[in-house]
Design a protein around this motif. Structure first.
Motif, short mmCIF file in Angstrom:
data_model
loop_
_atom_site.label_atom_id
_atom_site.label_comp_id
_atom_site.label_asym_id
_atom_site.label_seq_id
_atom_site.Cartn_x
_atom_site.Cartn_y
_atom_site.Cartn_z
N PRO A 44 0.82 -1.22 0.00
CA PRO A 44 0.00 0.00 0.00
C PRO A 44 0.85 1.27 0.00
CG PRO A 44 -0.90 -1.60 1.54
CD PRO A 44 0.46 -2.11 1.12
N ALA A 45 1.97 1.24 0.72
CA ALA A 45 2.85 2.41 0.74
C ALA A 45 3.52 2.62 -0.60
CB ALA A 45 3.90 2.25 1.84
N LEU A 46 3.94 1.53 -1.23
CA LEU A 46 4.56 1.63 -2.55
C LEU A 46 3.55 2.13 -3.58
CD1 LEU A 46 6.68 -1.65 -2.55
CD2 LEU A 46 7.53 0.70 -2.31
N ARG A 47 2.32 1.67 -3.48
CA ARG A 47 1.27 2.12 -4.41
C ARG A 47 1.01 3.62 -4.24
NH1 ARG A 47 -4.36 2.77 -5.02
NH2 ARG A 47 -5.14 1.90 -6.98
N SER A 48 0.97 4.06 -2.99
CA SER A 48 0.77 5.49 -2.73
C SER A 48 1.91 6.31 -3.31
CB SER A 48 0.66 5.72 -1.22
OG SER A 48 0.41 7.07 -0.92
N VAL A 64 2.16 -1.84 -12.38
CA VAL A 64 3.58 -1.76 -12.06
C VAL A 64 3.90 -2.61 -10.83
CG1 VAL A 64 5.43 -0.24 -11.25
CG2 VAL A 64 3.95 0.49 -13.14
N LEU A 65 3.07 -2.50 -9.80
CA LEU A 65 3.31 -3.26 -8.58
C LEU A 65 3.21 -4.76 -8.83
CD1 LEU A 65 1.56 -1.32 -5.67
CD2 LEU A 65 4.00 -1.70 -6.03
N ASP A 67 3.81 -6.37 -11.62
CA ASP A 67 5.00 -6.79 -12.34
C ASP A 67 6.24 -6.74 -11.44
OD1 ASP A 67 3.43 -7.16 -14.54
OD2 ASP A 67 4.02 -5.30 -15.55
N PHE A 68 6.29 -5.75 -10.56
CA PHE A 68 7.42 -5.62 -9.64
C PHE A 68 7.48 -6.82 -8.70
CE2 PHE A 68 9.00 -3.87 -5.49
CZ PHE A 68 10.31 -3.66 -5.88
N VAL A 69 6.34 -7.22 -8.16
CA VAL A 69 6.32 -8.37 -7.26
C VAL A 69 6.69 -9.64 -8.01
CG1 VAL A 69 4.82 -9.85 -5.86
CG2 VAL A 69 4.65 -7.37 -5.67
N ALA A 70 6.09 -9.84 -9.19
CA ALA A 70 6.33 -11.07 -9.95
C ALA A 70 7.74 -11.13 -10.52
CB ALA A 70 5.30 -11.19 -11.08
N GLY A 71 8.19 -10.03 -11.11
CA GLY A 71 9.46 -10.06 -11.83
C GLY A 71 10.67 -9.75 -10.99
N LYS A 72 10.51 -8.94 -9.95
CA LYS A 72 11.66 -8.51 -9.16
C LYS A 72 11.72 -9.22 -7.81
CE LYS A 72 15.12 -5.49 -9.05
NZ LYS A 72 16.18 -5.45 -10.08
N ILE A 73 10.60 -9.23 -7.09
CA ILE A 73 10.61 -9.81 -5.75
C ILE A 73 10.62 -11.33 -5.80
CG2 ILE A 73 9.29 -10.04 -3.61
CD1 ILE A 73 8.43 -7.17 -3.89
N LEU A 74 9.78 -11.91 -6.65
CA LEU A 74 9.67 -13.37 -6.69
C LEU A 74 10.73 -14.01 -7.58
CD1 LEU A 74 5.79 -13.77 -6.78
CD2 LEU A 74 7.32 -13.86 -4.81
N GLU A 75 10.77 -13.62 -8.86
CA GLU A 75 11.68 -14.28 -9.79
C GLU A 75 13.14 -14.02 -9.47
OE1 GLU A 75 10.86 -13.58 -13.88
OE2 GLU A 75 8.76 -14.18 -13.74
N LEU A 97 11.97 -0.27 -6.36
CA LEU A 97 10.77 0.01 -7.15
C LEU A 97 11.02 1.15 -8.13
CD1 LEU A 97 7.74 -0.37 -7.75
CD2 LEU A 97 7.27 1.30 -5.94
N ASP A 98 11.67 2.21 -7.71
CA ASP A 98 11.95 3.33 -8.59
C ASP A 98 12.84 2.91 -9.77
OD1 ASP A 98 10.41 5.10 -7.20
OD2 ASP A 98 12.07 6.06 -6.14
N ARG A 99 13.83 2.07 -9.49
CA ARG A 99 14.69 1.59 -10.58
C ARG A 99 13.91 0.69 -11.53
NH1 ARG A 99 20.00 0.09 -6.88
NH2 ARG A 99 20.77 2.23 -6.63
#
Length: 245
Positions: A44-48, A64-65, A67-75, A97-99
């Motif tokens: 929620p903070a990242l979305r804000s 964006v969130l 894809d960020f979770v799936a591609g960056k955090i998980l994969e 997230l910004d990068r």
């Protein structure tokens, strides 16, 4: 009625960076549970941040969130790369997230150019303003930390049979701050919770405030390296919430 004081209350663990370690370095079951808790607090903070600081529409921020979770955090196992020696976890996550967003926009721009779409460099950059303003992210993060602390305190009071302590906190602290209600009179609190005197009710309120302060520290300690950083983060919480009023 139980005697006033902190005896008998369940103490929550205060292991430094415990949840981050579980999310990034333990087996699939424990890691998945810890990761779910982390995401529930930070997404929620990242979305804000994406909406208010990066000026994305709600649907775009959600994409964006996701894809960020799936591609960056998980994969790519982002959480395992977090290093508590290099700074705050929330700053690490926001920078990642910004990068990710910047790379996403560069890829989109390259695809448009490859397809023959002529766009100016500045036009693509408008979607991500150069400002490093992360106030929206900080405010939402602070609220999530406070909410988590309140929920833990309420659960602890229920488990320990101290509904009177929770009631005092709700009537004299939480309600006035969160909802703008008037603090309930002590005579009414004596009647409502079965105290023997206003003085005993006042002692229960002191217990409640100490309990909340301890619970808040236990929540913050999950993301910090030592006691000094816990105090610094709590000072940050006060500053962030004061500036948001």
């Amino acid at each position: 009625m139980p005697a006033d004081g902190l005896q008998g209350f369940v103490r929550f663990p205060t292991t430094r960076w415990s949840m981050v370690d579980r999310a990034g370095r333990e087996g699939p079951v424990a890691g998945r549970e810890a990761l779910g808790q982390l995401l529930s607090r930070y997404l929620p903070a990242l979305r804000s941040h994406l909406i208010h600081s990066k000026r994305l529409q709600g649907a775009d921020a959600d994409d964006v969130l996701q894809d960020f979770v799936a591609g960056k955090i998980l994969e790519r196992d982002l959480i395992a790369k977090a290093n508590q020696e290099l700074g705050k976890f929330r700053t690490f996550l926001l920078t990642a997230l910004d990068r990710f967003l910047l790379n996403r926009l560069r890829d989109a721009r390259a695809q448009k150019r490859a397809a023959g779409a002529a766009i100016a460099l500045g036009e693509a950059d408008e979607a991500v303003p150069a400002s490093d303003n992360s106030d929206a992210y900080d405010v939402e993060w602070a609220r999530r930390v406070l909410d988590e602390s309140v929920q833990r305190m309420r659960a602890e009071c229920a488990a320990s049979g101290r509904e009177d302590v929770w009631g005092m906190f709700q009537c004299r602290v939480l309600g006035p701050i969160a909802e703008g209600t008037e603090p309930v009179d002590y005579d009414e609190l004596v009647r409502r919770f079965g105290f023997q005197s206003p003085s005993q009710a006042s002692n229960a309120l002191v217990t409640a405030k100490r309990m909340y302060a301890r619970t808040l520290r236990s929540v913050v300690a999950e993301y910090t390296r030592d006691a000094a950083e816990v105090e610094a983060e709590i000072q940050d919480l006060h500053r962030i919430l004061a500036s948001a009023k």
